[in-house]
Design a protein around this motif. Structure first.
Motif, PDB file in Angstrom:
ATOM      1  N   LEU A  98       0.827  -1.207   0.000  1.00  0.00           N
ATOM      2  CA  LEU A  98       0.000   0.000   0.000  1.00  0.00           C
ATOM      3  C   LEU A  98       0.862   1.258   0.000  1.00  0.00           C
ATOM      4  CD1 LEU A  98      -2.892  -1.007   2.434  1.00  0.00           C
ATOM      5  CD2 LEU A  98      -3.010  -0.738  -0.050  1.00  0.00           C
ATOM      6  N   GLU A  99       2.006   1.202   0.675  1.00  0.00           N
ATOM      7  CA  GLU A  99       2.928   2.344   0.643  1.00  0.00           C
ATOM      8  C   GLU A  99       3.468   2.563  -0.769  1.00  0.00           C
ATOM      9  OE1 GLU A  99       3.803   4.691   3.012  1.00  0.00           O
ATOM     10  OE2 GLU A  99       2.052   3.785   3.949  1.00  0.00           O
ATOM     11  N   LEU A 100       3.711   1.461  -1.482  1.00  0.00           N
ATOM     12  CA  LEU A 100       4.204   1.579  -2.861  1.00  0.00           C
ATOM     13  C   LEU A 100       3.192   2.260  -3.769  1.00  0.00           C
ATOM     14  CD1 LEU A 100       6.083  -1.741  -3.755  1.00  0.00           C
ATOM     15  CD2 LEU A 100       7.053   0.528  -3.387  1.00  0.00           C
ATOM     16  N   THR A 101       1.901   2.063  -3.485  1.00  0.00           N
ATOM     17  CA  THR A 101       0.877   2.684  -4.343  1.00  0.00           C
ATOM     18  C   THR A 101       0.929   4.205  -4.251  1.00  0.00           C
ATOM     19  OG1 THR A 101      -0.885   2.670  -2.650  1.00  0.00           O
ATOM     20  CG2 THR A 101      -0.666   0.703  -4.046  1.00  0.00           C
ATOM     21  N   LYS A 102       1.521   4.745  -3.189  1.00  0.00           N
ATOM     22  CA  LYS A 102       1.621   6.203  -3.022  1.00  0.00           C
ATOM     23  C   LYS A 102       2.761   6.795  -3.850  1.00  0.00           C
ATOM     24  CE  LYS A 102       0.144   5.939   1.835  1.00  0.00           C
ATOM     25  NZ  LYS A 102       0.577   6.234   3.232  1.00  0.00           N
ATOM     26  N   ASP A 103       3.668   5.945  -4.313  1.00  0.00           N
ATOM     27  CA  ASP A 103       4.856   6.399  -5.034  1.00  0.00           C
ATOM     28  C   ASP A 103       4.573   6.385  -6.534  1.00  0.00           C
ATOM     29  OD1 ASP A 103       7.393   6.645  -6.264  1.00  0.00           O
ATOM     30  OD2 ASP A 103       8.383   5.743  -4.542  1.00  0.00           O
ATOM     31  N   TYR A 104       4.649   7.536  -7.166  1.00  0.00           N
ATOM     32  CA  TYR A 104       4.312   7.645  -8.587  1.00  0.00           C
ATOM     33  C   TYR A 104       5.167   6.721  -9.458  1.00  0.00           C
ATOM     34  CZ  TYR A 104       8.574  10.347  -9.494  1.00  0.00           C
ATOM     35  OH  TYR A 104       9.884  10.730  -9.623  1.00  0.00           O
ATOM     36  N   ARG A 105       6.372   6.374  -8.971  1.00  0.00           N
ATOM     37  CA  ARG A 105       7.261   5.514  -9.763  1.00  0.00           C
ATOM     38  C   ARG A 105       6.724   4.096  -9.882  1.00  0.00           C
ATOM     39  NH1 ARG A 105      12.638   6.247  -6.419  1.00  0.00           N
ATOM     40  NH2 ARG A 105      11.048   6.017  -4.799  1.00  0.00           N
ATOM     41  N   TYR A 106       5.859   3.698  -8.965  1.00  0.00           N
ATOM     42  CA  TYR A 106       5.333   2.332  -8.973  1.00  0.00           C
ATOM     43  C   TYR A 106       3.831   2.271  -9.186  1.00  0.00           C
ATOM     44  CZ  TYR A 106       9.872   1.750  -6.814  1.00  0.00           C
ATOM     45  OH  TYR A 106      11.208   1.801  -6.562  1.00  0.00           O
ATOM     46  N   ASN A 107       3.160   3.421  -9.095  1.00  0.00           N
ATOM     47  CA  ASN A 107       1.703   3.420  -9.144  1.00  0.00           C
ATOM     48  C   ASN A 107       1.161   2.838 -10.439  1.00  0.00           C
ATOM     49  OD1 ASN A 107      -1.118   4.925  -9.559  1.00  0.00           O
ATOM     50  ND2 ASN A 107      -0.677   4.679  -7.377  1.00  0.00           N
ATOM     51  N   GLY A 108       1.725   3.264 -11.583  1.00  0.00           N
ATOM     52  CA  GLY A 108       1.254   2.747 -12.870  1.00  0.00           C
ATOM     53  C   GLY A 108       1.516   1.264 -13.023  1.00  0.00           C
ATOM     54  N   LEU A 109       2.677   0.843 -12.582  1.00  0.00           N
ATOM     55  CA  LEU A 109       3.041  -0.575 -12.665  1.00  0.00           C
ATOM     56  C   LEU A 109       2.081  -1.423 -11.826  1.00  0.00           C
ATOM     57  CD1 LEU A 109       5.417  -2.315 -13.900  1.00  0.00           C
ATOM     58  CD2 LEU A 109       6.439  -2.216 -11.627  1.00  0.00           C
ATOM     59  N   LEU A 110       1.823  -0.981 -10.599  1.00  0.00           N
ATOM     60  CA  LEU A 110       0.922  -1.712  -9.708  1.00  0.00           C
ATOM     61  C   LEU A 110      -0.513  -1.666 -10.213  1.00  0.00           C
ATOM     62  CD1 LEU A 110       2.350  -0.571  -6.258  1.00  0.00           C
ATOM     63  CD2 LEU A 110       2.406  -2.887  -7.179  1.00  0.00           C
ATOM     64  N   SER A 111      -0.915  -0.530 -10.782  1.00  0.00           N
ATOM     65  CA  SER A 111      -2.277  -0.420 -11.321  1.00  0.00           C
ATOM     66  C   SER A 111      -2.503  -1.448 -12.416  1.00  0.00           C
ATOM     67  CB  SER A 111      -2.526   0.986 -11.874  1.00  0.00           C
ATOM     68  OG  SER A 111      -2.497   1.942 -10.846  1.00  0.00           O
ATOM     69  N   ASN A 112      -1.582  -1.506 -13.368  1.00  0.00           N
ATOM     70  CA  ASN A 112      -1.719  -2.484 -14.453  1.00  0.00           C
ATOM     71  C   ASN A 112      -1.642  -3.913 -13.934  1.00  0.00           C
ATOM     72  OD1 ASN A 112      -2.082  -0.876 -16.794  1.00  0.00           O
ATOM     73  ND2 ASN A 112       0.049  -0.249 -16.688  1.00  0.00           N
ATOM     74  N   LEU A 113      -0.817  -4.126 -12.922  1.00  0.00           N
ATOM     75  CA  LEU A 113      -0.667  -5.468 -12.357  1.00  0.00           C
ATOM     76  C   LEU A 113      -1.957  -5.937 -11.709  1.00  0.00           C
ATOM     77  CD1 LEU A 113       0.950  -7.935 -11.348  1.00  0.00           C
ATOM     78  CD2 LEU A 113       1.673  -6.529  -9.404  1.00  0.00           C
ATOM     79  N   PHE A 114      -2.492  -5.161 -10.788  1.00  0.00           N
ATOM     80  CA  PHE A 114      -3.638  -5.629 -10.010  1.00  0.00           C
ATOM     81  C   PHE A 114      -4.963  -5.513 -10.743  1.00  0.00           C
ATOM     82  CE2 PHE A 114      -0.528  -5.349  -6.650  1.00  0.00           C
ATOM     83  CZ  PHE A 114      -0.878  -6.409  -5.825  1.00  0.00           C
ATOM     84  N   ILE A 115      -5.083  -4.554 -11.641  1.00  0.00           N
ATOM     85  CA  ILE A 115      -6.347  -4.389 -12.349  1.00  0.00           C
ATOM     86  C   ILE A 115      -6.449  -5.340 -13.543  1.00  0.00           C
ATOM     87  CG2 ILE A 115      -7.750  -2.800 -13.734  1.00  0.00           C
ATOM     88  CD1 ILE A 115      -6.683  -0.559 -11.901  1.00  0.00           C
ATOM     89  N   HIS A 116      -5.351  -5.483 -14.283  1.00  0.00           N
ATOM     90  CA  HIS A 116      -5.412  -6.264 -15.528  1.00  0.00           C
ATOM     91  C   HIS A 116      -4.874  -7.690 -15.387  1.00  0.00           C
ATOM     92  CE1 HIS A 116      -6.675  -2.753 -17.732  1.00  0.00           C
ATOM     93  NE2 HIS A 116      -5.662  -2.074 -17.241  1.00  0.00           N
ATOM     94  N   SER A 117      -4.160  -7.969 -14.305  1.00  0.00           N
ATOM     95  CA  SER A 117      -3.595  -9.316 -14.136  1.00  0.00           C
ATOM     96  C   SER A 117      -4.020  -9.913 -12.804  1.00  0.00           C
ATOM     97  CB  SER A 117      -2.066  -9.269 -14.210  1.00  0.00           C
ATOM     98  OG  SER A 117      -1.638  -8.668 -15.402  1.00  0.00           O
ATOM     99  N   PHE A 118      -5.237  -9.543 -12.350  1.00  0.00           N
ATOM    100  CA  PHE A 118      -5.709  -9.914 -11.011  1.00  0.00           C
ATOM    101  C   PHE A 118      -5.557 -11.395 -10.716  1.00  0.00           C
ATOM    102  CE2 PHE A 118      -8.955 -11.316  -8.044  1.00  0.00           C
ATOM    103  CZ  PHE A 118      -8.851 -10.399  -7.016  1.00  0.00           C
TER     104      PHE A 118
END
Length: 202
Positions: A98-118
């Motif tokens: 959850l802390e990583l989701t606050k960091d813009y450097r990882y937000n896009g990567l995590l978004s694509n990971l959890f939303i599209h590769s659930f």
């Protein structure tokens, strides 16, 4: 895992390939990602890419693990730190992500990971290959067997997968802006407390 030819590359070339992958999968999901864009940014040929990786999917999960696993503690380390308490280990892992989701450097990567590769997240990022599952179960038996009604390795696996499903859903909710991080943590704690009470050996 990458092929041996990849590991034989010099540091500079590997960094170019990693950065190209990070850029691609921050902007695109696994399924929309393009090997053509990756090789162009990495300044390698398409043939070279396939000498280093078997396919795009393998490269994707290599980038994900490389980026995320460096930012969270290993399961072995957490199991030792919390004396085999799976609930506390899962809380810690969730907090780190959850802390990583606050960091813009990882937000896009995590978004694509959890939303599209659930459906692949548990298997590819967190699952039992991260730590020897037999060792994890034995630590649980050694430290917590009198606390919870988990009577076999099969039951332990089911209970563990339940915790992972909760954490994955929680992170997805934050990434999709369904709720904020404090609310997500509070909700998750309530959910796992329900599970703890249900498993309590009374």
């Amino acid at each position: 895992m990458p092929k041996t030819t990849y590991y034989n590359l010099n540091k500079s070339k590997k960094e170019k390939i990693i950065n190209a992958g990070l850029t691609e999968f921050t902007n695109y999901s696994l399924y929309r990602g393009s090997v053509n864009r990756i090789v162009k940014k990495a300044e390698i040929s398409k043939g070279s890419f396939y000498q280093y990786f078997y396919n795009k999917e393998e490269f994707y999960w290599y980038i994900i693990k490389l980026q995320i696993k460096d930012k969270i503690k290993s399961y072995d380390e957490l199991l030792e730190e919390y004396d085999g308490d799976i609930f506390q280990v899962e809380r810690t892992h969730l907090g780190e992500l959850l802390e990583l989701t606050k960091d813009y450097r990882y937000n896009g990567l995590l978004s694509n990971l959890f939303i599209h590769s659930f459906h692949d997240v548990k298997q590819k990022v967190f699952d039992h290959d991260e730590v020897n599952f037999n060792i994890m179960y034995q630590m649980y038996i050694s430290h917590k067997k009198d606390l919870y009604k988990v009577e076999s390795q099969e039951e332990f696996s089911a209970f563990f997968d339940m915790l992972r499903t909760l954490s994955t859903s929680c992170i997805t909710g934050v990434i999709m802006n369904t709720y904020n991080v404090p609310f997500a943590k509070d909700m998750y704690n309530k959910q796992i407390n329900y599970i703890k009470k249900g498993l309590a050996a009374i």
